[in-house]
Structure formats: C-alpha cells, structure tokens
Design a protein around this motif. Structure first.
Motif, PDB file in Angstrom:
ATOM      1  N   SER A 168      -3.540  -6.834  -6.478  1.00 12.77           N
ATOM      2  CA  SER A 168      -3.016  -6.417  -5.056  1.00 12.77           C
ATOM      3  C   SER A 168      -2.106  -7.653  -4.527  1.00 12.77           C
ATOM      4  O   SER A 168      -1.399  -7.570  -3.551  1.00 12.77           O
ATOM      5  CB  SER A 168      -4.166  -6.119  -4.121  1.00 12.77           C
ATOM      6  OG  SER A 168      -4.850  -7.309  -3.650  1.00 12.77           O
ATOM      7  N   ASN A 183       3.130  -5.493  -4.674  1.00  8.79           N
ATOM      8  CA  ASN A 183       3.063  -4.714  -3.389  1.00  8.79           C
ATOM      9  C   ASN A 183       3.420  -3.373  -3.541  1.00  8.79           C
ATOM     10  O   ASN A 183       4.148  -2.643  -4.530  1.00  8.79           O
ATOM     11  CB  ASN A 183       4.484  -5.401  -2.810  1.00  8.79           C
ATOM     12  CG  ASN A 183       4.297  -4.848  -1.040  1.00  8.79           C
ATOM     13  OD1 ASN A 183       4.437  -3.513  -0.864  1.00  8.79           O
ATOM     14  ND2 ASN A 183       4.443  -5.807  -0.312  1.00  8.79           N
ATOM     15  N   PRO A 184       2.596  -2.419  -2.648  1.00  7.87           N
ATOM     16  CA  PRO A 184       2.795  -0.888  -3.156  1.00  7.87           C
ATOM     17  C   PRO A 184       3.988  -0.358  -2.757  1.00  7.87           C
ATOM     18  O   PRO A 184       4.267   0.750  -3.345  1.00  7.87           O
ATOM     19  CB  PRO A 184       1.418  -0.639  -2.134  1.00  7.87           C
ATOM     20  CG  PRO A 184       1.374  -1.657  -1.097  1.00  7.87           C
ATOM     21  CD  PRO A 184       1.704  -2.826  -1.630  1.00  7.87           C
ATOM     22  N   SER A 200       3.288   3.474   0.947  1.00  7.10           N
ATOM     23  CA  SER A 200       2.460   3.229   2.202  1.00  7.10           C
ATOM     24  C   SER A 200       2.652   3.978   3.317  1.00  7.10           C
ATOM     25  O   SER A 200       1.679   4.686   3.894  1.00  7.10           O
ATOM     26  CB  SER A 200       2.773   1.812   2.431  1.00  7.10           C
ATOM     27  OG  SER A 200       2.725   0.905   1.441  1.00  7.10           O
ATOM     28  N   TYR A 201       3.897   4.493   3.525  1.00  7.98           N
ATOM     29  CA  TYR A 201       4.015   5.531   4.427  1.00  7.98           C
ATOM     30  C   TYR A 201       3.430   6.974   4.020  1.00  7.98           C
ATOM     31  O   TYR A 201       2.818   7.813   5.075  1.00  7.98           O
ATOM     32  CB  TYR A 201       5.590   5.821   4.722  1.00  7.98           C
ATOM     33  CG  TYR A 201       5.866   6.811   5.835  1.00  7.98           C
ATOM     34  CD1 TYR A 201       6.135   6.279   7.033  1.00  7.98           C
ATOM     35  CD2 TYR A 201       6.156   7.940   5.563  1.00  7.98           C
ATOM     36  CE1 TYR A 201       6.301   7.119   8.124  1.00  7.98           C
ATOM     37  CE2 TYR A 201       6.363   8.990   6.649  1.00  7.98           C
ATOM     38  CZ  TYR A 201       6.574   8.370   8.084  1.00  7.98           C
ATOM     39  OH  TYR A 201       6.954   9.424   8.993  1.00  7.98           O
ATOM     40  N   PRO A 204      -3.963  -0.851   7.776  1.00  7.95           N
ATOM     41  CA  PRO A 204      -3.160  -1.235   6.457  1.00  7.95           C
ATOM     42  C   PRO A 204      -3.166  -2.635   5.924  1.00  7.95           C
ATOM     43  O   PRO A 204      -2.918  -3.177   4.623  1.00  7.95           O
ATOM     44  CB  PRO A 204      -2.015  -0.394   6.375  1.00  7.95           C
ATOM     45  CG  PRO A 204      -2.004   0.695   7.364  1.00  7.95           C
ATOM     46  CD  PRO A 204      -2.900   0.057   8.389  1.00  7.95           C
ATOM     47  N   GLY A 234       5.523  -2.421  11.245  1.00 17.08           N
ATOM     48  CA  GLY A 234       4.762  -1.339  11.016  1.00 17.08           C
ATOM     49  C   GLY A 234       4.811  -0.313  12.215  1.00 17.08           C
ATOM     50  O   GLY A 234       4.830   0.835  12.003  1.00 17.08           O
TER      51      GLY A 234
END
Length: 308
Positions: free
Chosen positions: A134, A138-139, A144-145, A163, A229
């Motif tokens: 991780s 990066n996801p 992420s959304y 998050p 964010g």
C-alpha cells in the motif's frame, strides 16, 4: 649541523568540522543569498498579516496590499469572520476533522505498528507485506470514490476522515521505533503477568512519546490542510472544511457576502482583508502546535527510521 626550520612558509587553512573554512567572499555571497531567500519567504507572510490587521481605509488606499499598517491595528476582518456564517462553520468543521481524525489515526497506526513489531504474531509477515504494498501503490481516484460510495459515506465528514486514517509510511516509522524498545523491560513486564495490551499501553506508548508526537503532527497537518477529499465527497457547503472555503474565496476569487459571514446590513471590510484574515486563521493553529513538537523530530523520525 643547523637546527631544522619549523617556520611555516605558507598559511595553513583553518578547518571547521574537518573541512576548510570558506573564504570571506564565499561567506558574504552565502549570506546575501540566504538573506534574499528569507526575504522572499517573509515578505509575503508579513504582507498577509499586515493586510488582515490594517484598517479598511488603509487597505483601500494601498490598493489591497499593506506591507506595514500605519493607521493602527484593526480587527474588523477577524470579527466579521468569527461572527458566524460559512467561515465560522468551516472552522468548526476543520477542528472536528482534525481532532477526531488525528485521534483515530494515532490509535490505528500505533496499534498496527505494535502488532507488526512483535515477532511471532499471527499474520505478521503477510500484514507487513500488505502495508508495504500500500506504500508503493496508490488505489486511484475512481476506485477510492466507488468504495466511499458503496459504504454510504458520500456527503459525510467520515468520508474525509476514514480513508486517510492509516498511513503506511507512519506505520513503518512507528513499527521501527517499537522494535527498538528495550527487550529486557518488556520481558520483565511479561514475567510480572502483564498482558500484551498492558505492554502496549503502559510501556510501549510512554517510551515512544517522541515518535507518537511526530506522527500525530503529520496526521494533524494533513487533516487540517486537506481539501481535495472534501471537494470530491462533500456536496453540502455547510460541511466544507476551512481549506475548501479558503480555496473558494481566495483562489477562485468568489466574493464574500454578509450572508457568508453571518453579519447584518453593516458594511464589511474590504474583500482582501477578509481573505487574508481567513488565510491567517488557516495557518495559525499549525504554527502554534509546531514549536512544541519540533524538538521530537530528530529523535522520533530518525531513530524510528534507523532502528529495526
């Protein structure tokens, strides 16, 4: 036979820390260069403070930027901001996000770091590998959304807090610090019947105040300064943090009205004064906290990074 001549025909350079001391010209050039750099940093900051404290008449006369107020200090811009409205609400929201987020992040980071530092813990190596992965990958924004949406956190302050509540870098630093704790102290406590939770709470954390303070500052600064964010997940402007309001009014140039400040029909200070006052309020909390944690940086970060 004549005695050897011990006189030095050529002057030896003075050494400072094993290196030759620079000449006068070099020192003057360095001093001038550093003075220019410091002036470039300090000059805008002084201007922001002075403009936020100058009287409305002086701000108008100066064209919106005051270097040093000559008409005295005027706090009307700060009174307007703190009288209620969008700006005051955003300050409370940022305070809530910072305090709650930092508390949760410290608890999760320290407990995870402690678990990873104890050899023989079930799943220690796979979990450590997951943390390292991780850290490297990066996801992405869209996944992420979608995760936030699936958990029903859209338009909630928890979407800004949860998050980013665990940073892989901070976990690695805390784990390295815990690994470097004296094993004799922990073994003695185990012999006395202390559980793993008591070892963590009564021995691990008290001996690791430096790294906890540094990591806590990292989290607090991140939560206080975050706006991206909130821009993605919060559609209700009443839930916007201070940094997003600052971006709206200062960067985007949206005019601040009386309804945004909770004021009545009375005349507002100039827009520039209000913008600089908002900017100062966004900076001051970190400036007040940083000096108390600064002395822990070398011990907390460097020791945690070297040991283990």
């Amino acid at each position: 036979m004549s005695a050897p001549d011990h006189r030095i025909s050529k002057r030896q350079p003075v050494l400072v820390g094993g290196m030759p001391m620079p000449g006068r010209t070099e020192r003057v050039l360095k001093a001038v260069f550093l003075t220019v750099i410091c002036g470039a940093v300090v000059f805008p900051f002084v201007g922001v403070i002075s403009t936020s404290l100058a009287s409305p008449e002086e701000v108008i006369r100066a064209g919106g930027f005051v270097l040093l107020p000559t008409d005295g200090i005027d706090l009307s811009a700060y009174k307007s901001i703190l009288s209620g409205g969008t700006v005051t609400q955003s300050i409370l929201v940022s305070g809530f996000i910072t305090v709650v987020g930092t508390t949760i992040a410290l608890l999760l980071t320290c407990t995870l770091g402690w678990a990873l530092s104890r050899r023989g813990t079930v799943g220690n190596k796979p979990l450590l590998l997951l943390v390292l992965v991780s850290l490297l990958f990066n996801p992405g924004l869209i996944p992420s959304y979608l995760v936030i949406q699936q958990f029903g956190l859209l338009n909630s302050l928890w979407a800004v807090i949860l998050p980013v509540s665990v940073s892989a870098f901070n976990v690695i630093v805390v784990r390295a610090y815990f690994v470097g704790l004296p094993g004799e102290v922990l073994d003695s406590a185990r012999i006395d019947g202390a559980s793993e939770w008591k070892l963590f709470w009564h021995i691990g954390l008290p001996l690791s105040k430096a790294v906890v303070a540094v990591v806590g500052l990292f989290y607090a600064v991140g939560y206080w300064n975050s706006f991206f964010g909130a821009l993605l997940y919060l559609s209700d402007s009443s839930k916007w943090p201070l940094q997003l309001v600052l971006r709206t009014y200062v960067v985007n140039g949206v005019e601040i009205g009386a309804q945004d400040l909770g004021g009545g029909s009375e005349a507002l200070p100039p827009q520039t004064s209000i913008q600089m006052a908002i900017l100062m309020i966004s900076i001051v909390p970190i400036l007040c906290v940083y000096p108390f944690v600064q002395r822990h940086f070398a011990k907390g970060v460097l020791t945690g990074a070297v040991k283990g």
